[in-house]
Design a protein around this motif. Structure first.
Motif, short mmCIF file in Angstrom:
data_model
loop_
_atom_site.label_atom_id
_atom_site.label_comp_id
_atom_site.label_asym_id
_atom_site.label_seq_id
_atom_site.Cartn_x
_atom_site.Cartn_y
_atom_site.Cartn_z
N ILE A 10 0.92 -1.33 -0.10
CA ILE A 10 0.02 0.19 -0.17
C ILE A 10 0.83 1.27 -0.09
O ILE A 10 0.69 2.03 -0.78
CB ILE A 10 -0.82 0.03 1.16
N LYS B 254 2.64 1.74 -3.28
CA LYS B 254 1.70 2.07 -4.36
C LYS B 254 1.70 3.72 -4.18
O LYS B 254 1.76 4.73 -5.23
CB LYS B 254 0.54 1.65 -4.41
N VAL B 255 1.57 4.28 -3.01
CA VAL B 255 1.76 5.68 -2.84
C VAL B 255 2.88 6.36 -3.16
O VAL B 255 2.93 7.35 -4.02
CB VAL B 255 1.09 6.14 -1.28
N GLN C 110 3.72 7.28 -6.93
CA GLN C 110 3.03 8.39 -7.44
C GLN C 110 3.85 9.59 -7.34
O GLN C 110 3.70 10.72 -8.14
CB GLN C 110 1.89 8.71 -6.80
N ALA D 8 -5.17 0.90 4.61
CA ALA D 8 -5.27 1.96 3.18
C ALA D 8 -6.19 2.91 3.23
O ALA D 8 -5.83 4.06 2.69
CB ALA D 8 -5.75 1.00 2.13
N ASN D 9 -7.02 2.85 4.20
CA ASN D 9 -8.03 3.99 4.33
C ASN D 9 -7.43 5.08 5.12
O ASN D 9 -7.37 6.50 4.81
CB ASN D 9 -9.28 3.80 4.79
N GLN E 225 -4.71 6.83 2.69
CA GLN E 225 -5.71 7.79 1.78
C GLN E 225 -5.94 9.00 2.22
O GLN E 225 -5.95 10.11 1.67
CB GLN E 225 -6.85 6.89 0.87
N LYS E 226 -6.27 8.90 3.42
CA LYS E 226 -6.63 10.32 4.45
C LYS E 226 -5.51 11.22 4.34
O LYS E 226 -5.59 12.30 4.55
CB LYS E 226 -7.26 10.09 5.59
N VAL F 7 -2.85 11.19 2.28
CA VAL F 7 -2.69 11.49 1.10
C VAL F 7 -3.49 12.76 0.69
O VAL F 7 -3.24 13.84 0.30
CB VAL F 7 -2.86 10.46 0.05
N ASP F 8 -4.77 12.53 1.06
CA ASP F 8 -5.60 13.70 0.82
C ASP F 8 -5.29 15.07 1.33
O ASP F 8 -5.59 16.00 0.84
CB ASP F 8 -7.11 13.01 1.16
#
Length: 247
Positions: free
Chosen positions: A79, A82-83, A86, A112-113, A116-117, A119-120
């Protein structure tokens, strides 16, 4: 040498906080940048991302076998990788498996959640930081030895950095345009602009012709500052006017 920030699941999040979006930040605050370590257990009100992580913490620790822990850890690493692929300007890592406590283990979907937070939140900080830089928009380039130079602000590891981009290109006359159009790009080089901290190591670029007078250029590199090396990918567009100048 690249230095990664390690995300210790459940007990340690590492993030960079932007302390201002102005010239003072570029000259003074970059040298004072430090990692902010947040305990989601004891400090739930730092930001929304950390608050959300607290809400996701299971009431009872997961009971996992050693084999299950190894499998979960592999998925955590995938995970994070993958980030990092980018090249957003933030570098994350997962702590070694033997540093995990019982309460740190969560389902991969929860992990993962959480990522993602993060990253956001980073992308929102980037949007705000760059919006404050009025000169970040495309502008007329300056002719220099080796091509044409223009500047670009990027957001890396929680700070705003100004880059100088030099583009060496060729043009040719077009009857339909009644002026010059792009005929090709020979070379693109980038470096940290004077007055900004750190150094920039360009690793690759790819130029795509959108039309005969517009290029989209994707640039990748590594920003080095205060013993921290962070991958960054960004895109610029350059346009050629009928006189062969770019902006």
């Amino acid at each position: 040498m690249k230095v990664k920030k390690y995300l210790h699941v459940g007990i340690l999040l590492t993030t960079f906080i932007l302390m201002g979006c102005n010239e003072k930040l570029e000259t003074e605050e970059q040298g004072k940048k430090e990692e902010i370590k947040i305990s989601p257990v004891n400090q739930a009100t730092v930001d929304n991302a950390v608050s959300d992580i607290n809400e996701e913490r299971p009431k009872t620790p997961l009971k996992l076998s050693q084999e299950q822990k190894k499998e979960y850890h592999k998925q955590y690493v995938k995970i994070i990788d993958k980030v990092n692929q980018q090249k957003l300007g933030m570098q994350l890592g997962v702590s070694p498996i033997d540093e995990f406590k019982a309460a740190d283990w969560v389902e991969p979907e929860v992990f993962a959640n959480r990522i993602q937070k993060q990253v956001d939140a980073f992308l929102e900080e980037e949007r705000k930081a760059l919006a404050a830089m009025t000169t970040n928009k495309n502008q007329d380039a300056t002719e220099v030895s080796g091509g044409w130079a223009l500047e670009k602000y990027i957001y890396v590891a929680g700070i705003v950095t100004r880059l100088e981009i030099i583009v060496d290109f060729e043009t040719q006359y077009s009857e339909s345009r009644n002026g010059q159009v792009f005929a090709g790009i020979n070379k693109i080089s980038t470096q940290v602009a004077k007055g900004s901290e750190g150094t920039w190591e360009q690793t690759s670029y790819k130029a795509s012709l959108l039309d005969d007078q517009t290029y989209s250029i994707r640039i990748e590199g590594i920003h080095h500052n205060n013993n921290l090396s962070t991958d960054k990918l960004f895109t610029i567009e350059i346009s050629c006017d009928k006189f062969g100048k770019i902006h």
